[in-house]
Write a protein that holds these residues in place. Sequence first.
Motif, short mmCIF file in Angstrom:
data_model
loop_
_atom_site.label_atom_id
_atom_site.label_comp_id
_atom_site.label_asym_id
_atom_site.label_seq_id
_atom_site.Cartn_x
_atom_site.Cartn_y
_atom_site.Cartn_z
N ILE A 299 52.94 40.14 30.14
CA ILE A 299 54.36 40.41 29.92
C ILE A 299 55.20 39.15 30.04
N HIS A 300 54.68 38.14 30.73
CA HIS A 300 55.43 36.89 30.89
C HIS A 300 55.69 36.24 29.53
N PHE A 301 54.72 36.32 28.64
CA PHE A 301 54.93 35.74 27.31
C PHE A 301 55.99 36.55 26.56
N ALA A 302 55.93 37.87 26.68
CA ALA A 302 56.93 38.72 26.03
C ALA A 302 58.32 38.42 26.58
N ASN A 303 58.41 38.13 27.87
CA ASN A 303 59.71 37.85 28.49
C ASN A 303 60.36 36.60 27.91
N ILE A 304 59.59 35.52 27.79
CA ILE A 304 60.18 34.29 27.26
C ILE A 304 60.53 34.46 25.78
N LEU A 305 59.74 35.25 25.05
CA LEU A 305 60.06 35.51 23.65
C LEU A 305 61.36 36.29 23.53
#
Length: 333
Positions: A299-305
Motif C-alpha cells: 500500500i505504500h506504493f499506492a500511497n505515494i501514487l
Amino acid sequence: MIECDVDYYDGVTSKKQRARLIFDRIGRIAVVVDQGQKTYSIQSIVVSPLLGKGVCRLQMPDGIVCEILDKNISTDFLKTLGAQVPGTFIEKLESKTRYVIMAAIATVFLVWIAIGYGIPLLAKQTAFMLPVTSNAIFGDDILVVFDSTIFSASELSESTKNEMTTLFLGVTEAISTEYVFNLEFRRGGNTGPNAFALPTGTIIVTDELSQLISHPHELEAILAHEVGHVIYRHSLRRLIQGSTIALLIMAITGDVSTVSALASSLPTLITETYYSREFEREADRYCYEHLVANGIPPIHFANILDRISGLEQPIGFLSTHPSEQERKRLFSN
C-alpha cells in the motif's frame, strides 16, 4: 506473327524514339529502328510485371528497353510468349477494387500485429539473449544530456541523500553483481516529481519527488520500480523495437535518415514517451514482489501514487503509466 509500335530506349541515353517490335512465334523478337534491326531470343529478354495501368517493359540483354504502350497488345503479346509472365496474377487482382480494399485491410492488420506484438516479442527475446554488460553501449551520455537540458543540481541536504542512498543499497544488494547500480539526485524542473532508470543502472530521483515522500517505504517502492526497468532491460528492448521499426521503414521508403535519427533520440524517448504501459506493468510487478518479499505493505506504493496524482498537474512519474485504478488493485492487496 505479332507486330506493334513501342517506345525505344537505346540504353545509352534517355532519349526516346519510336520503334517496331516483331514477334515471329518461333522464339525470336526483332526490334526495328531507323538505324537497323536487332533480333533477340525470347529466353534472353526480361519482361517486367504487368501491374495496374503500367506499361509492358522489355529489357534486352544489351541494355535496350522497349515499352509496349497498348494494354491489349501487351496482354496478347505476353500470352503469345508461351511462358508464365511475372505479375500476371497480381495484375488481375489489382484490376478488382474489392481485392485492392481487402489487401489494404489485410496489410494494415498485419502491420498492426507485427508492431504491436511481433516486434516487442522479438525485442524481448533478443534483449535477454544479450549479456548484462551490453547495457554499457548506452554509456553515460544520456545523463550528460539530461544535465545540460533538463536537470539542475540537487538542493537536498547531504544527510537526506545519505539516507536515500542507504535505502537504495538495500533494494539492490540481492541483485546479481553483473548489474552496476548508482543513485543520483537532481532538481527536476519541468519534469516535476519523477524518477528515471537509465539503461546503465543509474537511477535518478528528483528533489520534487523526494519532498512528497512521507515514509521511507514509499521511496523504497519507487526505487524498486525503477530497478525493475533495469532488470527487465526496458531501454534495450525499446531500442531494439525502435531500430527494427526504423529498418522496416528504411526498407520500404529507402530513407536512411530514419535510422541515423534513432541514435540521437534515446534521451527524448526516456523523458517524453518513457516506457510503454506493458513495461510499466512489468516494473510494477517487480516492485510488488520486492515489497512482499521484504515484508513491506504494498500500500505504500499506492500511497505515494495517490499523492502524486493529487497534484494540480500530476506530470512525471504517472505519465504513460498504467491507470490509477489498475495499480490500486495490485498494491492494495
